[in-house]
Design a protein around this motif. Structure first.
Motif, PDB file in Angstrom:
ATOM      1  N   LEU A  12       0.829  -1.207   0.000  1.00 20.11           N
ATOM      2  CA  LEU A  12       0.000   0.000   0.000  1.00 20.11           C
ATOM      3  C   LEU A  12       0.866   1.260   0.000  1.00 20.11           C
ATOM      4  O   LEU A  12       0.548   2.238  -0.677  1.00 20.11           O
ATOM      5  CB  LEU A  12      -0.918  -0.013   1.229  1.00 20.11           C
ATOM      6  N   GLY A  13       1.972   1.216   0.745  1.00 19.06           N
ATOM      7  CA  GLY A  13       2.875   2.370   0.762  1.00 19.06           C
ATOM      8  C   GLY A  13       3.525   2.607  -0.586  1.00 19.06           C
ATOM      9  O   GLY A  13       3.664   3.755  -1.033  1.00 19.06           O
ATOM     10  N   ASP A  14       3.933   1.530  -1.266  1.00 18.08           N
ATOM     11  CA  ASP A  14       4.512   1.680  -2.603  1.00 18.08           C
ATOM     12  C   ASP A  14       3.495   2.239  -3.596  1.00 18.08           C
ATOM     13  O   ASP A  14       3.826   3.060  -4.460  1.00 18.08           O
ATOM     14  CB  ASP A  14       5.034   0.332  -3.102  1.00 18.08           C
ATOM     15  N   TRP A  15       2.262   1.793  -3.457  1.00 13.26           N
ATOM     16  CA  TRP A  15       1.204   2.284  -4.351  1.00 13.26           C
ATOM     17  C   TRP A  15       0.948   3.770  -4.120  1.00 13.26           C
ATOM     18  O   TRP A  15       0.790   4.541  -5.079  1.00 13.26           O
ATOM     19  CB  TRP A  15      -0.064   1.472  -4.120  1.00 13.26           C
ATOM     20  N   LEU A  16       0.924   4.182  -2.856  1.00  9.65           N
ATOM     21  CA  LEU A  16       0.732   5.593  -2.553  1.00  9.65           C
ATOM     22  C   LEU A  16       1.904   6.434  -3.044  1.00  9.65           C
ATOM     23  O   LEU A  16       1.723   7.544  -3.563  1.00  9.65           O
ATOM     24  CB  LEU A  16       0.540   5.788  -1.045  1.00  9.65           C
ATOM     25  N   ASN A  17       3.119   5.892  -2.888  1.00  5.01           N
ATOM     26  CA  ASN A  17       4.290   6.618  -3.391  1.00  5.01           C
ATOM     27  C   ASN A  17       4.204   6.843  -4.894  1.00  5.01           C
ATOM     28  O   ASN A  17       4.496   7.932  -5.393  1.00  5.01           O
ATOM     29  CB  ASN A  17       5.572   5.832  -3.072  1.00  5.01           C
ATOM     30  N   ALA A  18       3.794   5.807  -5.612  1.00  2.00           N
ATOM     31  CA  ALA A  18       3.763   5.885  -7.074  1.00  2.00           C
ATOM     32  C   ALA A  18       2.807   6.969  -7.558  1.00  2.00           C
ATOM     33  O   ALA A  18       3.084   7.660  -8.549  1.00  2.00           O
ATOM     34  CB  ALA A  18       3.363   4.528  -7.652  1.00  2.00           C
ATOM     35  N   TYR A  19       1.680   7.138  -6.876  1.00  2.00           N
ATOM     36  CA  TYR A  19       0.681   8.096  -7.334  1.00  2.00           C
ATOM     37  C   TYR A  19       0.821   9.472  -6.688  1.00  2.00           C
ATOM     38  O   TYR A  19       0.523  10.490  -7.328  1.00  2.00           O
ATOM     39  CB  TYR A  19      -0.731   7.548  -7.072  1.00  2.00           C
ATOM     40  N   LEU A  20       1.274   9.527  -5.454  1.00  2.00           N
ATOM     41  CA  LEU A  20       1.340  10.814  -4.776  1.00  2.00           C
ATOM     42  C   LEU A  20       2.418  11.713  -5.347  1.00  2.00           C
ATOM     43  O   LEU A  20       2.219  12.918  -5.502  1.00  2.00           O
ATOM     44  CB  LEU A  20       1.572  10.610  -3.275  1.00  2.00           C
ATOM     45  N   TRP A  21       3.594  11.139  -5.677  1.00  2.00           N
ATOM     46  CA  TRP A  21       4.644  11.984  -6.249  1.00  2.00           C
ATOM     47  C   TRP A  21       4.178  12.609  -7.558  1.00  2.00           C
ATOM     48  O   TRP A  21       4.443  13.777  -7.835  1.00  2.00           O
ATOM     49  CB  TRP A  21       5.914  11.175  -6.496  1.00  2.00           C
ATOM     50  N   VAL A  22       3.488  11.818  -8.375  1.00  2.00           N
ATOM     51  CA  VAL A  22       2.958  12.342  -9.644  1.00  2.00           C
ATOM     52  C   VAL A  22       1.889  13.394  -9.384  1.00  2.00           C
ATOM     53  O   VAL A  22       1.833  14.433 -10.051  1.00  2.00           O
ATOM     54  CB  VAL A  22       2.393  11.194 -10.497  1.00  2.00           C
ATOM     55  N   LEU A  23       1.049  13.154  -8.390  1.00  2.00           N
ATOM     56  CA  LEU A  23      -0.048  14.079  -8.093  1.00  2.00           C
ATOM     57  C   LEU A  23       0.471  15.451  -7.693  1.00  2.00           C
ATOM     58  O   LEU A  23      -0.093  16.474  -8.100  1.00  2.00           O
ATOM     59  CB  LEU A  23      -0.929  13.497  -6.987  1.00  2.00           C
ATOM     60  N   PHE A  24       1.540  15.501  -6.917  1.00  2.00           N
ATOM     61  CA  PHE A  24       2.059  16.790  -6.466  1.00  2.00           C
ATOM     62  C   PHE A  24       2.555  17.623  -7.637  1.00  2.00           C
ATOM     63  O   PHE A  24       2.308  18.828  -7.697  1.00  2.00           O
ATOM     64  CB  PHE A  24       3.183  16.581  -5.444  1.00  2.00           C
ATOM     65  N   ARG A  25       3.252  17.006  -8.585  1.00  2.00           N
ATOM     66  CA  ARG A  25       3.745  17.771  -9.742  1.00  2.00           C
ATOM     67  C   ARG A  25       2.589  18.204 -10.628  1.00  2.00           C
ATOM     68  O   ARG A  25       2.556  19.346 -11.106  1.00  2.00           O
ATOM     69  CB  ARG A  25       4.759  16.952 -10.544  1.00  2.00           C
ATOM     70  N   VAL A  26       1.650  17.305 -10.883  1.00  2.00           N
ATOM     71  CA  VAL A  26       0.521  17.628 -11.754  1.00  2.00           C
ATOM     72  C   VAL A  26      -0.340  18.719 -11.132  1.00  2.00           C
ATOM     73  O   VAL A  26      -0.718  19.697 -11.794  1.00  2.00           O
ATOM     74  CB  VAL A  26      -0.310  16.360 -12.032  1.00  2.00           C
ATOM     75  N   ALA A  27      -0.655  18.579  -9.851  1.00  2.00           N
ATOM     76  CA  ALA A  27      -1.533  19.543  -9.189  1.00  2.00           C
ATOM     77  C   ALA A  27      -0.887  20.921  -9.108  1.00  2.00           C
ATOM     78  O   ALA A  27      -1.557  21.944  -9.314  1.00  2.00           O
ATOM     79  CB  ALA A  27      -1.885  19.047  -7.792  1.00  2.00           C
TER      80      ALA A  27
END
Length: 258
Positions: free
Chosen positions: A9-24
């Motif tokens: 679950l932590g790896d999954w959150l890492n994969a999407y959260l880093w992308v979300l911060f740049r996109v947002a």
């Protein structure tokens, strides 16, 4: 009973959260999408949707503890990269705002201002006209789609965990001085024509001091300025196309996209 693997679950959150911060961060600062015209909730949903589409297409992201110092530094890095990309596009619109301000001051319309609903500030009417034209051209020529494409490519050319190279950043800053000078280039024909008109009024006032040149000159300068704006708008699309092409090239060079 459903068993959750906390590491997975932590790896999954890492994969999407880093992308979300740049996109947002880019969506919050870029024109059109980052203005007050678009509700914050819509921008958040759009950022989540883009993150879900981009994440499976990018290289593997570093796996870090979400509460560690390295994780917070990585978050700040992604926010800074996205904000710089959005700011680069925002300057494209501000160039036309400055050009409109220059023309308005020369033709006597500097006092005529109106509220800009996108930025929440008061700008000259001429600047608002240029802003609306730039927005329509930006959307009509799919500039927002090109910006999103460059954003998606940035995760490959500038992976998460890698920051701007100083040499590349300095080169982009030096090349961007041409874009800042574009505001003067856009308003130069109108400013030159109005300067000639003012010089003509000065000669008339010198030749015939009994004339009330102020009551005559102001309406004529205003009418002639509107005529010059009408003439300038005939070449507005060509100037915009050249300027937006240069900005998008600089945006690609900044993140190292091909």
């Amino acid at each position: 009973m459903l068993n959750l693997d906390l590491a997975l679950l932590g790896d999954w959150l890492n994969a999407y959260l880093w992308v979300l911060f740049r996109v947002a961060s880019m969506l919050m600062t870029m024109p059109v999408f980052g203005t007050q015209l678009l509700p914050m909730r819509v921008r958040l949903y759009l950022a989540l949707l883009l993150s879900l589409l981009i994440t499976p297409q990018i290289p593997a992201v570093p796996s870090l503890d979400m509460l560690s110092l390295a994780s917070w530094l990585l978050i700040g890095e992604q926010i800074l990269i996205g904000a710089c990309m959005g700011f680069m596009l925002q300057l494209l619109f501000q160039v036309h705002v400055i050009a409109g301000q220059i023309i308005a001051m020369q033709m006597g319309l500097g006092f005529a201002s109106m509220n800009d609903p996108a930025m929440g500030i008061s700008v000259a009417v001429v600047s608002q006209v240029f802003t609306m034209l730039t927005t329509l051209l930006f959307l009509g020529m799919n500039g927002h789609l090109v910006a999103i494409e460059v954003l998606a490519e940035s995760f490959t050319s500038l992976p998460i965990g890698q920051f701007f190279q100083l040499s590349t950043w300095m080169e982009v800053v030096l090349r961007f001085t041409w874009v800042l000078a574009a505001a003067l280039l856009i308003g130069l024909p109108a400013v030159t024509a109005l300067l000639i008109v003012n010089l003509a009024f000065g000669v008339m006032m010198r030749a015939a001091p009994q004339l009330n040149i102020f009551s005559i000159g102001f309406p004529l300068s205003l009418v002639f300025g509107l005529f010059i704006i009408w003439v300038v708008l005939g070449n507005f699309v060509g100037q915009y196309h050249e300027l937006v092409s240069e900005v998008l090239i600089l945006l690609r060079d900044m993140v190292g996209a091909s």
